[in-house]
Enzyme design. Structure first.
Site, PDB file in Angstrom:
ATOM      1  N   ARG A  59      -6.472  -6.654  -0.308  1.00 34.27           N
ATOM      2  CA  ARG A  59      -6.387  -6.167  -1.697  1.00 34.27           C
ATOM      3  C   ARG A  59      -7.384  -6.857  -2.619  1.00 34.27           C
ATOM      4  NH1 ARG A  59      -0.555  -3.943  -3.199  1.00 34.27           N
ATOM      5  NH2 ARG A  59      -0.104  -2.999  -1.186  1.00 34.27           N
ATOM      6  N   ARG A  72      -6.109  -4.457  -9.043  1.00 35.49           N
ATOM      7  CA  ARG A  72      -5.737  -4.781 -10.423  1.00 35.49           C
ATOM      8  C   ARG A  72      -6.137  -6.152 -10.923  1.00 35.49           C
ATOM      9  NH1 ARG A  72       0.256  -3.079  -9.462  1.00 35.49           N
ATOM     10  NH2 ARG A  72      -0.440  -3.748  -7.399  1.00 35.49           N
ATOM     11  N   ARG A 104     -10.469   2.835 -13.353  1.00 38.18           N
ATOM     12  CA  ARG A 104      -9.220   3.539 -13.057  1.00 38.18           C
ATOM     13  C   ARG A 104      -8.546   4.100 -14.314  1.00 38.18           C
ATOM     14  NH1 ARG A 104      -5.476   2.773  -9.414  1.00 38.18           N
ATOM     15  NH2 ARG A 104      -4.530   4.309 -10.752  1.00 38.18           N
ATOM     16  N   ASP A 122      -5.129   4.007   0.572  1.00 35.02           N
ATOM     17  CA  ASP A 122      -3.764   3.493   0.703  1.00 35.02           C
ATOM     18  C   ASP A 122      -3.180   3.983   2.016  1.00 35.02           C
ATOM     19  OD1 ASP A 122      -1.585   2.048  -1.034  1.00 35.02           O
ATOM     20  OD2 ASP A 122      -0.568   3.637   0.057  1.00 35.02           O
ATOM     21  N   TYR A 157       8.358   4.024   4.432  1.00 36.03           N
ATOM     22  CA  TYR A 157       8.189   4.802   3.184  1.00 36.03           C
ATOM     23  C   TYR A 157       8.726   6.221   3.351  1.00 36.03           C
ATOM     24  CZ  TYR A 157       5.526   0.931   1.343  1.00 36.03           C
ATOM     25  OH  TYR A 157       5.169  -0.314   0.899  1.00 36.03           O
TER      26      TYR A 157
HETATM   27  O1  1CP Z   1      -8.742  -4.370  -1.352  1.00 38.98           O
HETATM   28  C1  1CP Z   1      -8.450  -3.136  -1.393  1.00 38.98           C
HETATM   29  O2  1CP Z   1      -9.209  -2.331  -1.860  1.00 38.98           O
HETATM   30  C2  1CP Z   1      -7.144  -2.758  -0.842  1.00 38.98           C
HETATM   31  C3  1CP Z   1      -6.934  -1.275  -0.651  1.00 38.98           C
HETATM   32  C4  1CP Z   1      -5.487  -1.036  -0.306  1.00 38.98           C
HETATM   33  C5  1CP Z   1      -4.869  -1.264   0.915  1.00 38.98           C
HETATM   34  C6  1CP Z   1      -5.484  -1.880   2.161  1.00 38.98           C
HETATM   35  C7  1CP Z   1      -4.533  -0.479  -1.176  1.00 38.98           C
HETATM   36  C8  1CP Z   1      -4.769  -0.072  -2.557  1.00 38.98           C
HETATM   37  N1  1CP Z   1      -3.368  -0.320  -0.486  1.00 38.98           N
HETATM   38  C9  1CP Z   1      -3.535  -0.802   0.797  1.00 38.98           C
HETATM   39  C10 1CP Z   1      -2.588  -0.800   1.895  1.00 38.98           C
HETATM   40  C11 1CP Z   1      -1.138  -0.761   1.590  1.00 38.98           C
HETATM   41  N2  1CP Z   1      -0.485   0.072   0.734  1.00 38.98           N
HETATM   42  C12 1CP Z   1      -0.194  -1.540   2.258  1.00 38.98           C
HETATM   43  C13 1CP Z   1      -0.522  -2.496   3.365  1.00 38.98           C
HETATM   44  C14 1CP Z   1      -1.102  -3.750   2.796  1.00 38.98           C
HETATM   45  C15 1CP Z   1      -0.120  -4.676   2.142  1.00 38.98           C
HETATM   46  O3  1CP Z   1       0.869  -5.061   2.785  1.00 38.98           O
HETATM   47  O4  1CP Z   1      -0.401  -5.064   1.007  1.00 38.98           O
HETATM   48  C16 1CP Z   1       1.064  -1.214   1.752  1.00 38.98           C
HETATM   49  C17 1CP Z   1       2.396  -1.803   2.146  1.00 38.98           C
HETATM   50  C18 1CP Z   1       0.872  -0.192   0.790  1.00 38.98           C
HETATM   51  C19 1CP Z   1       1.906   0.504   0.004  1.00 38.98           C
HETATM   52  C20 1CP Z   1       1.681   0.306  -1.447  1.00 38.98           C
HETATM   53  N3  1CP Z   1       0.729   0.998  -2.145  1.00 38.98           N
HETATM   54  C21 1CP Z   1       2.294  -0.601  -2.313  1.00 38.98           C
HETATM   55  C22 1CP Z   1       3.418  -1.590  -1.924  1.00 38.98           C
HETATM   56  C23 1CP Z   1       4.747  -1.076  -2.367  1.00 38.98           C
HETATM   57  C24 1CP Z   1       5.908  -1.887  -1.772  1.00 38.98           C
HETATM   58  O5  1CP Z   1       6.584  -1.360  -0.876  1.00 38.98           O
HETATM   59  O6  1CP Z   1       6.100  -3.042  -2.196  1.00 38.98           O
HETATM   60  C25 1CP Z   1       1.715  -0.438  -3.575  1.00 38.98           C
HETATM   61  C26 1CP Z   1       2.033  -1.177  -4.842  1.00 38.98           C
HETATM   62  C27 1CP Z   1       0.721   0.579  -3.441  1.00 38.98           C
HETATM   63  C28 1CP Z   1      -0.226   1.065  -4.475  1.00 38.98           C
HETATM   64  C29 1CP Z   1      -1.588   0.502  -4.349  1.00 38.98           C
HETATM   65  N4  1CP Z   1      -2.389   0.579  -3.216  1.00 38.98           N
HETATM   66  C30 1CP Z   1      -3.596   0.005  -3.470  1.00 38.98           C
HETATM   67  C31 1CP Z   1      -3.586  -0.474  -4.822  1.00 38.98           C
HETATM   68  C32 1CP Z   1      -4.742  -1.141  -5.525  1.00 38.98           C
HETATM   69  C33 1CP Z   1      -2.321  -0.162  -5.355  1.00 38.98           C
HETATM   70  C34 1CP Z   1      -1.840  -0.437  -6.751  1.00 38.98           C
HETATM   71  C35 1CP Z   1      -1.889   0.822  -7.542  1.00 38.98           C
HETATM   72  C36 1CP Z   1      -2.921   0.891  -8.606  1.00 38.98           C
HETATM   73  O7  1CP Z   1      -3.875   0.109  -8.730  1.00 38.98           O
HETATM   74  O8  1CP Z   1      -2.779   1.826  -9.407  1.00 38.98           O
END
Ligand code: 1CP
Length: 365
Positions: A27, A31, A40, A76, A151
């Site tokens: 990540r 943010r 964004r 994602d 999910y």
């Molecule tokens: O560095 C990067 O660019 C990361 C890109 C990335 C990746 C590899 C995102 C962007 N998501 C993921 C994978 C992801 N998504 C995982 C596996 C990695 C981890 O464990 O952190 C998981 C579990 C998700 C599911 C997910 N998507 C969550 C977690 C929810 C929970 O169950 O607690 C969340 C908050 C998201 C949204 C998301 N995905 C990515 C971002 C930057 C965000 C935040 C949303 C936003 O910026 O609007």
């Protein structure tokens, strides 16, 4: 200047001791970066993931700012489900939310298999990125079957994954069909990314730590193994990561990983003893970036020292960058890791896995 093939990241991922330990952050885009928040502004998460120009820009942002040794494709784990038509959204501050959670065999069978035609925007974004990245490798990724299933079955984020595990325990036929469905989608999604130019892949089984070794081995590992075997045919290194997996690391390696990702709860030297001579990735506690810089760097030095006992070590946090992280701290951390060099012989340079109870990293120093 190294070429892509002999970049520090790919050397370590292949289990080769290179000149220095490479670093990237899970990540790293997102943010914590003001430039991410700026692009964004007013654009939904899924919409961003399907806009190749935006994906290229967001993926490059942390590479520009930190000079990390690898880029991770901005997307994602639920994106491929969206692409095949599953009704879902990624809600700000929540995460993925599924409109109609999967509960029956009919629900599973209603999910189409993924083909490259579902994700032309992924191919376009990866091609654009590899052109821009030059000798910096791009990591493609997919969610592992258990984590994605959570999910789909729960309908959104869950702490205990109770409904998911209830399906695993109580409806093995539905579970098997669901895991096969997701494994097929993940394998194809990784293939699209690698064929478009990604140099490595990471399979995120973030929530595998919710499982006992017995249930992981019986009901989850075979499905992740299928994804990793398919990725292996593409000829790129495979990283396999989960959170809270201190007792699953051996099984996660056996699933077919070249590199086992270690979360911050497991001391890296103990993890190295469990993964059967594989390379490792990790594992600084992501909250250490909120500590005074000298404390963060001291702990990072300990992680680097411990990593020397593995055939290859990729430095990373033990899970994703926390949104409140100060980017300047990650910049200092990157510079520290990239300029760090071992000062003495490693405490265990043997290619044989050390026992789980191996002594501390500097025991023989
Ligand atoms: O560095 C990067 O660019 C990361 C890109 C990335 C990746 C590899 C995102 C962007 N998501 C993921 C994978 C992801 N998504 C995982 C596996 C990695 C981890 O464990 O952190 C998981 C579990 C998700 C599911 C997910 N998507 C969550 C977690 C929810 C929970 O169950 O607690 C969340 C908050 C998201 C949204 C998301 N995905 C990515 C971002 C930057 C965000 C935040 C949303 C936003 O910026 O609007």
């Amino acid at each position: 200047m190294s070429t892509l093939a002999d970049s520090p990241f790919l050397q370590a991922a292949r289990g080769e001791q290179g000149e220095r330990t490479p670093v990237w952050f899970m990540r790293q885009a997102g943010r914590s970066l003001p430039e991410y928040l700026a692009v964004r502004e007013g654009v939904g998460m899924l919409e961003s993931c399907m806009d190749p120009e935006l994906v290229v820009e967001i993926t490059l942002q942390p590479v520009r700012r930190y000079g990390v040794d690898a880029a991770i494709f901005f997307s994602d784990i639920v994106l491929p489900l969206k692409a095949v038509g599953v009704d879902l959204d990624i809600k700000p501050g929540v995460g993925p939310v599924i409109a109609d959670p999967v509960r029956t065999l009919a629900d599973v069978e209603a999910i189409p298999d993924l083909t490259a035609d579902h994700v032309p925007f992924i191919t376009e974004a990866v091609r654009g990125l590899v052109g821009e990245l030059g000798s910096t490798p791009l990591i493609g990724f997919a969610g592992a079957p258990f984590t994605v299933a959570s999910y789909l079955v729960e309908g959104g984020p869950s702490k205990d994954h109770a409904r998911t595990k209830a399906m695993m325990f109580g409806a093995p036929d539905v579970w098997d069909a669901l895991m096969r469905k997701i494994a097929g989608i993940a394998a194809e999604y990784l293939r699209v990314q690698v064929e478009a130019g990604a140099s490595a892949v990471q399979l995120f089984d973030s929530w595998a730590g919710a499982l006992t070794p017995r249930d992981y081995a019986a009901s989850v590992q075979p499905h992740s193994a299928r994804v990793l075997a398919a990725a292996g045919e593409l000829g790129v290194p495979r990283i396999h990561f989960g959170v809270g997996t201190g007792n699953l690391l051996g099984l996660m390696g056996e699933a077919g990983a070249d590199v086992v990702g270690v979360d911050w709860r497991t001391p890296l030297d103990a993890a190295i003893g469990q993964v059967g001579g594989r390379a490792v990735q990790g594992n600084l506690d992501p909250t250490l970036v909120f500590a005074p810089t000298e404390v963060m760097l001291e702990r990072a030095g300990e992680v680097l020292e411990a990593g020397r006992a593995a055939p290859g070590h990729i430095f990373n946090l033990g899970h994703g960058v926390i949104p409140a992280t100060d980017p300047d701290q990650l910049k200092r951390l990157t510079e520290f890791v990239q300029s760090w060099r071992p000062t003495s012989e490693p405490s265990s340079s043997s290619p044989e896995p050390s026992p789980p109870s191996s002594p501390g990293p500097s025991a023989s120093a």
